[in-house]
Design a protein around this motif. Structure first.
Motif, PDB file in Angstrom:
ATOM      1  N   ALA A 213      23.036  61.615  43.978  1.00 51.38           N
ATOM      2  CA  ALA A 213      23.810  60.444  44.399  1.00 51.38           C
ATOM      3  C   ALA A 213      25.296  60.773  44.471  1.00 51.38           C
ATOM      4  CB  ALA A 213      23.578  59.296  43.424  1.00 51.38           C
ATOM      5  N   VAL A 214      25.920  60.290  45.539  1.00 47.69           N
ATOM      6  CA  VAL A 214      27.366  60.476  45.709  1.00 47.69           C
ATOM      7  C   VAL A 214      28.134  59.290  45.147  1.00 47.69           C
ATOM      8  CG1 VAL A 214      29.215  60.789  47.386  1.00 47.69           C
ATOM      9  CG2 VAL A 214      26.999  61.911  47.742  1.00 47.69           C
ATOM     10  N   ASP A 215      27.635  58.087  45.410  1.00 47.09           N
ATOM     11  CA  ASP A 215      28.311  56.872  44.960  1.00 47.09           C
ATOM     12  C   ASP A 215      27.833  56.467  43.573  1.00 47.09           C
ATOM     13  OD1 ASP A 215      29.671  56.704  47.381  1.00 47.09           O
ATOM     14  OD2 ASP A 215      28.050  55.547  48.316  1.00 47.09           O
ATOM     15  N   ARG A 216      28.701  55.788  42.853  1.00 48.98           N
ATOM     16  CA  ARG A 216      28.363  55.264  41.537  1.00 48.98           C
ATOM     17  C   ARG A 216      27.943  53.803  41.651  1.00 48.98           C
ATOM     18  NH1 ARG A 216      33.695  58.128  38.888  1.00 48.98           N
ATOM     19  NH2 ARG A 216      32.750  60.169  38.504  1.00 48.98           N
ATOM     20  N   LEU A 217      26.975  53.410  40.841  1.00 49.07           N
ATOM     21  CA  LEU A 217      26.452  52.049  40.866  1.00 49.07           C
ATOM     22  C   LEU A 217      27.353  51.105  40.086  1.00 49.07           C
ATOM     23  CD1 LEU A 217      22.696  52.927  40.178  1.00 49.07           C
ATOM     24  CD2 LEU A 217      23.789  52.542  42.403  1.00 49.07           C
ATOM     25  N   ASP A 218      26.998  49.830  40.133  1.00 50.47           N
ATOM     26  CA  ASP A 218      27.698  48.789  39.384  1.00 50.47           C
ATOM     27  C   ASP A 218      29.174  48.724  39.757  1.00 50.47           C
ATOM     28  OD1 ASP A 218      27.442  46.660  37.503  1.00 50.47           O
ATOM     29  OD2 ASP A 218      28.490  47.860  36.003  1.00 50.47           O
ATOM     30  N   GLY A 219      29.464  48.815  41.044  1.00 52.79           N
ATOM     31  CA  GLY A 219      30.833  48.696  41.499  1.00 52.79           C
ATOM     32  C   GLY A 219      31.718  49.861  41.135  1.00 52.79           C
ATOM     33  N   GLY A 220      31.131  50.976  40.689  1.00 50.70           N
ATOM     34  CA  GLY A 220      31.932  52.138  40.315  1.00 50.70           C
ATOM     35  C   GLY A 220      32.714  51.956  39.036  1.00 50.70           C
ATOM     36  N   ARG A 221      32.317  50.994  38.218  1.00 50.77           N
ATOM     37  CA  ARG A 221      33.020  50.771  36.945  1.00 50.77           C
ATOM     38  C   ARG A 221      32.387  51.611  35.839  1.00 50.77           C
ATOM     39  NH1 ARG A 221      32.725  44.838  35.362  1.00 50.77           N
ATOM     40  NH2 ARG A 221      30.602  45.105  36.133  1.00 50.77           N
ATOM     41  N   PRO A 222      33.193  52.279  35.016  1.00 56.40           N
ATOM     42  CA  PRO A 222      32.622  53.079  33.928  1.00 56.40           C
ATOM     43  C   PRO A 222      32.064  52.188  32.818  1.00 56.40           C
ATOM     44  CG  PRO A 222      35.006  53.033  33.744  1.00 56.40           C
ATOM     45  CD  PRO A 222      34.671  52.339  35.041  1.00 56.40           C
ATOM     46  N   TRP A 223      31.144  52.750  32.059  1.00 54.94           N
ATOM     47  CA  TRP A 223      30.548  52.083  30.905  1.00 54.94           C
ATOM     48  C   TRP A 223      30.984  52.791  29.635  1.00 54.94           C
ATOM     49  CZ3 TRP A 223      26.192  48.424  30.767  1.00 54.94           C
ATOM     50  CH2 TRP A 223      25.917  47.875  32.014  1.00 54.94           C
ATOM     51  N   THR A 224      30.899  52.080  28.527  1.00 50.23           N
ATOM     52  CA  THR A 224      31.144  52.684  27.216  1.00 50.23           C
ATOM     53  C   THR A 224      29.800  52.864  26.511  1.00 50.23           C
ATOM     54  OG1 THR A 224      31.376  50.562  26.046  1.00 50.23           O
ATOM     55  CG2 THR A 224      33.360  51.481  27.077  1.00 50.23           C
ATOM     56  N   TRP A 225      29.810  53.710  25.480  1.00 51.56           N
ATOM     57  CA  TRP A 225      28.584  53.898  24.692  1.00 51.56           C
ATOM     58  C   TRP A 225      28.138  52.579  24.075  1.00 51.56           C
ATOM     59  CZ3 TRP A 225      25.685  57.965  25.306  1.00 51.56           C
ATOM     60  CH2 TRP A 225      26.241  59.187  25.655  1.00 51.56           C
ATOM     61  N   ALA A 226      29.097  51.775  23.616  1.00 48.57           N
ATOM     62  CA  ALA A 226      28.747  50.491  22.993  1.00 48.57           C
ATOM     63  C   ALA A 226      28.067  49.562  23.987  1.00 48.57           C
ATOM     64  CB  ALA A 226      30.001  49.832  22.407  1.00 48.57           C
ATOM     65  N   GLU A 227      28.563  49.530  25.229  1.00 48.03           N
ATOM     66  CA  GLU A 227      27.954  48.664  26.247  1.00 48.03           C
ATOM     67  C   GLU A 227      26.533  49.106  26.579  1.00 48.03           C
ATOM     68  OE1 GLU A 227      31.871  47.167  28.772  1.00 48.03           O
ATOM     69  OE2 GLU A 227      30.943  49.103  29.240  1.00 48.03           O
ATOM     70  N   VAL A 228      26.326  50.413  26.679  1.00 48.10           N
ATOM     71  CA  VAL A 228      24.985  50.916  26.979  1.00 48.10           C
ATOM     72  C   VAL A 228      24.035  50.616  25.823  1.00 48.10           C
ATOM     73  CG1 VAL A 228      23.619  52.998  27.389  1.00 48.10           C
ATOM     74  CG2 VAL A 228      25.788  52.667  28.581  1.00 48.10           C
ATOM     75  N   SER A 229      24.531  50.724  24.593  1.00 45.19           N
ATOM     76  CA  SER A 229      23.666  50.478  23.433  1.00 45.19           C
ATOM     77  C   SER A 229      23.218  49.022  23.359  1.00 45.19           C
ATOM     78  CB  SER A 229      24.397  50.860  22.140  1.00 45.19           C
ATOM     79  OG  SER A 229      25.466  49.957  21.862  1.00 45.19           O
ATOM     80  N   ARG A 230      23.997  48.085  23.957  1.00 44.37           N
ATOM     81  CA  ARG A 230      23.626  46.671  23.940  1.00 44.37           C
ATOM     82  C   ARG A 230      22.910  46.234  25.219  1.00 44.37           C
ATOM     83  NH1 ARG A 230      28.966  46.234  21.667  1.00 44.37           N
ATOM     84  NH2 ARG A 230      29.793  45.672  23.723  1.00 44.37           N
ATOM     85  N   LEU A 231      22.663  47.172  26.111  1.00 42.33           N
ATOM     86  CA  LEU A 231      22.052  46.843  27.393  1.00 42.33           C
ATOM     87  C   LEU A 231      20.612  46.394  27.188  1.00 42.33           C
ATOM     88  CD1 LEU A 231      22.505  46.855  30.465  1.00 42.33           C
ATOM     89  CD2 LEU A 231      21.713  49.227  30.482  1.00 42.33           C
ATOM     90  N   GLU A 232      20.257  45.246  27.745  1.00 45.17           N
ATOM     91  CA  GLU A 232      18.910  44.710  27.605  1.00 45.17           C
ATOM     92  C   GLU A 232      18.091  44.989  28.855  1.00 45.17           C
ATOM     93  OE1 GLU A 232      19.148  40.581  26.612  1.00 45.17           O
ATOM     94  OE2 GLU A 232      19.525  41.013  24.495  1.00 45.17           O
ATOM     95  N   GLY A 233      16.794  45.197  28.660  1.00 46.18           N
ATOM     96  CA  GLY A 233      15.889  45.397  29.778  1.00 46.18           C
ATOM     97  C   GLY A 233      15.767  46.832  30.244  1.00 46.18           C
ATOM     98  N   TRP A 234      16.338  47.788  29.479  1.00 50.24           N
ATOM     99  CA  TRP A 234      16.290  49.200  29.850  1.00 50.24           C
ATOM    100  C   TRP A 234      15.978  50.030  28.612  1.00 50.24           C
ATOM    101  CZ3 TRP A 234      17.027  50.741  34.948  1.00 50.24           C
ATOM    102  CH2 TRP A 234      17.500  49.750  35.807  1.00 50.24           C
ATOM    103  N   ASP A 235      15.151  51.060  28.804  1.00 50.09           N
ATOM    104  CA  ASP A 235      14.813  51.996  27.732  1.00 50.09           C
ATOM    105  C   ASP A 235      15.466  53.350  27.987  1.00 50.09           C
ATOM    106  OD1 ASP A 235      13.365  50.446  26.043  1.00 50.09           O
ATOM    107  OD2 ASP A 235      11.390  51.070  26.775  1.00 50.09           O
ATOM    108  N   LEU A 236      15.788  54.029  26.897  1.00 45.69           N
ATOM    109  CA  LEU A 236      16.379  55.361  26.976  1.00 45.69           C
ATOM    110  C   LEU A 236      15.323  56.388  27.364  1.00 45.69           C
ATOM    111  CD1 LEU A 236      18.852  57.194  26.464  1.00 45.69           C
ATOM    112  CD2 LEU A 236      18.085  57.374  24.086  1.00 45.69           C
ATOM    113  N   GLY A 237      15.645  57.206  28.369  1.00 43.89           N
ATOM    114  CA  GLY A 237      14.728  58.252  28.817  1.00 43.89           C
ATOM    115  C   GLY A 237      15.197  59.630  28.385  1.00 43.89           C
ATOM    116  N   ARG A 238      14.783  60.651  29.141  1.00 49.21           N
ATOM    117  CA  ARG A 238      15.077  62.037  28.791  1.00 49.21           C
ATOM    118  C   ARG A 238      16.519  62.412  29.140  1.00 49.21           C
ATOM    119  NH1 ARG A 238      10.482  65.940  31.056  1.00 49.21           N
ATOM    120  NH2 ARG A 238      11.734  67.378  29.795  1.00 49.21           N
ATOM    121  N   ARG A 239      17.007  63.422  28.434  1.00 56.78           N
ATOM    122  CA  ARG A 239      18.328  63.967  28.750  1.00 56.78           C
ATOM    123  C   ARG A 239      18.278  64.711  30.075  1.00 56.78           C
ATOM    124  NH1 ARG A 239      20.734  67.293  23.810  1.00 56.78           N
ATOM    125  NH2 ARG A 239      22.444  67.420  25.343  1.00 56.78           N
TER     126      ARG A 239
END
Length: 214
Positions: free
Chosen positions: A46-72
């Motif tokens: 992918a060339v473009d970034r999702l979610d309007g190209g806004r960066p996320w923080t570790w804290a925001e990802v840790s509180r994200l609902e509806g998604w499970d952590l996959g492989r590295r």
């Protein structure tokens, strides 16, 4: 006034995303510090970034609902990891029955055969099955035929122009408003509906109905 939980919703159409981890280091020979920004992408190429190209923080990802952590994941560009979409399961004691009445959709939530909650989507639904599953997890496992206990004071949960209002005069009713206009009405039954349960239902309304409209 109650504030809605500080959570970001990930608005993508696919079932998985690749989170790129971009690490930078501050200047300094012996005391350089590292900082990371997370970028949502649709995949390795992918060339473009999702979610309007806004960066996320570790804290925001840790509180994200509806998604499970996959492989590295790692390539020549940078490291990352996969997130996989999950559909929340309804509570085992809950049952949902939906039907159209005029231009509105009525969702009745039952527990052990007794209606504990009725949600009316005025003018049609603006959510998906995730809201119904989330609602069912906040419904008491057993309800009686008494009225919902009164609230000590009027309150509301808000997120921008979206508000969930709780009234002292009608403690069994919650209203979700968009720019001051009611779009969802929730009526609850049973003395087991604590204030905390009502506020959890209100938070689910703000997350799921607003997310689908954005």
């Amino acid at each position: 006034m109650l504030t809605a939980p500080n959570r970001r919703a990930l608005e993508v159409g696919g079932d998985r995303v690749l989170v790129r981890v971009e690490t930078t280091y501050s200047e300094g020979l012996f005391n350089a510090t590292a900082s990371s920004q997370l970028w949502m992408t649709s995949g390795p190429d992918a060339v473009d970034r999702l979610d309007g190209g806004r960066p996320w923080t570790w804290a925001e990802v840790s509180r994200l609902e509806g998604w499970d952590l996959g492989r590295r994941y790692r390539d020549a560009s940078m490291e990352g990891f996969w997130l996989h979409r999950v559909t929340p399961a309804p509570a085992p004691h809950g049952e949902v029955r939906s039907r159209a009445v005029g231009t509105s959709i009525r969702h009745a939530f039952l527990t052990v055969g007794t209606r504990a909650c009725l949600m009316i989507c005025m003018g049609g639904c603006r959510h998906d099955g995730e809201l119904l599953a989330a609602f069912s997890r906040h419904i008491p496992p057993v309800v009686d035929d008494l009225l919902a206990p009164p609230l000590p004071a009027p309150s509301e949960q808000a997120d921008g122009g979206w508000r969930v209002r709780y009234s002292v005069a009608t403690p069994g009713v919650l209203l979700l408003e968009e720019a001051g206009r009611p779009i969802v009405r929730v009526s609850i039954s049973g003395s087991q509906w604590t204030a905390a349960r009502r506020h959890s239902v209100g938070a689910a309304l703000l997350r799921h109905v607003r997310r689908q409209a954005d």
